[in-house]
Design a protein around this motif. Structure first.
Motif: not given
Length: 239
Positions: A5-12, A114-118, A133-136, A169-181
């Motif tokens: 519910g609150s995880r969205r970085l800079l939600a405002v 303080t950021q999640p490991k994923t 710099l964070l990739r959420e 997520p960190a380490g999940g690049e192989s499962e993601a679409e190449a264009d998105d990565v």
């Protein structure tokens, strides 16, 4: 930011989608910012938009200034830009520059510890600017995730966020679409370049000021959300 519910970085700052791309890497030499003196003139929303377009290497479909009703802190200047993507919704980039301590959202991103490991996170110093710099990571079919960065130097804090392509997520690049990565990596390069650019601040270069003044009126909205019929935000003023 532990809960969904609150995880969205800079939600405002992100707000509803109403309004991106590719990006160039930041140059480790801060004097590489185009246009001579990076603090020659007072920064405007159009100048910030021109800085983003310069680092991205192409024009936005639309851009708009931000106001108090968009979550803009007191004493800050902000802009949101929208860029086309080959497939899917537009990518959005938001940049807010403010005096130190004025932006509560920037305080969320002070350290990687303080950021999640994923979530992939980096922090470093480029010239006179320290940045984080964070990739959420996103959730497939639900939330594309976002990329966020904060740069800090004497007298200014630069907050930049971008969303559109799926962020794996960190380490999940192989499962993601190449264009998105590739697109999420390019957004990371873009935000790193923007927040460490010495001409992106409360003052800017004549180059960015002139480039901003040249943005065509048909790409410049009066306020964020105007294109979707949203009413004027609190604090609106013509720019």
């Amino acid at each position: 930011m532990p809960s969904r519910g609150s995880r969205r970085l800079l939600a405002v700052l992100l707000g509803p989608v109403v309004l991106l791309g590719a990006a160039s890497c930041a140059d480790d030499d801060p004097s590489s910012a185009p246009g001579g003196d990076p603090t020659a003139v007072v920064a405007t929303e159009r100048a910030l938009a021109a800085a983003v377009e310069t680092h991205l290497g192409r024009e936005a479909v639309a851009a708009a200034p931000l106001f108090r009703g968009d979550g803009l802190p007191r004493g800050a200047v902000g802009v949101e830009l929208s860029f086309d993507r080959p497939v899917g919704d537009h990518t959005h980039v938001r940049v807010v520059v403010s005096p130190p301590g004025a932006d509560p959202d920037a305080k969320q991103l002070r350290t990687c510890r303080t950021q999640p490991k994923t979530w992939e996170c980096e922090q470093d110093v480029v010239g006179a600017t320290s940045y984080v710099l964070l990739r959420e990571a996103g959730y497939a079919g639900e939330d594309p995730g976002l990329v966020g960065a904060v740069g800090r130097r004497d007298g200014v804090v630069v907050l930049a966020t971008a969303y559109g392509p799926f962020v794996p997520p960190a380490g999940g690049e192989s499962e993601a679409e190449a264009d998105d990565v590739a697109q999420s990596e390019e957004l990371a390069d873009l935000l790193r370049a923007v927040v460490t650019d010495p001409a992106v601040g409360l003052r800017t270069s004549e180059h960015y000021e002139e480039a901003g003044a040249s943005i065509e009126d048909d790409r410049w909205l009066d306020w964020y959300g105007q294109g979707n019929g949203a009413s004027e935000p609190e604090g609106y003023r013509p720019t």
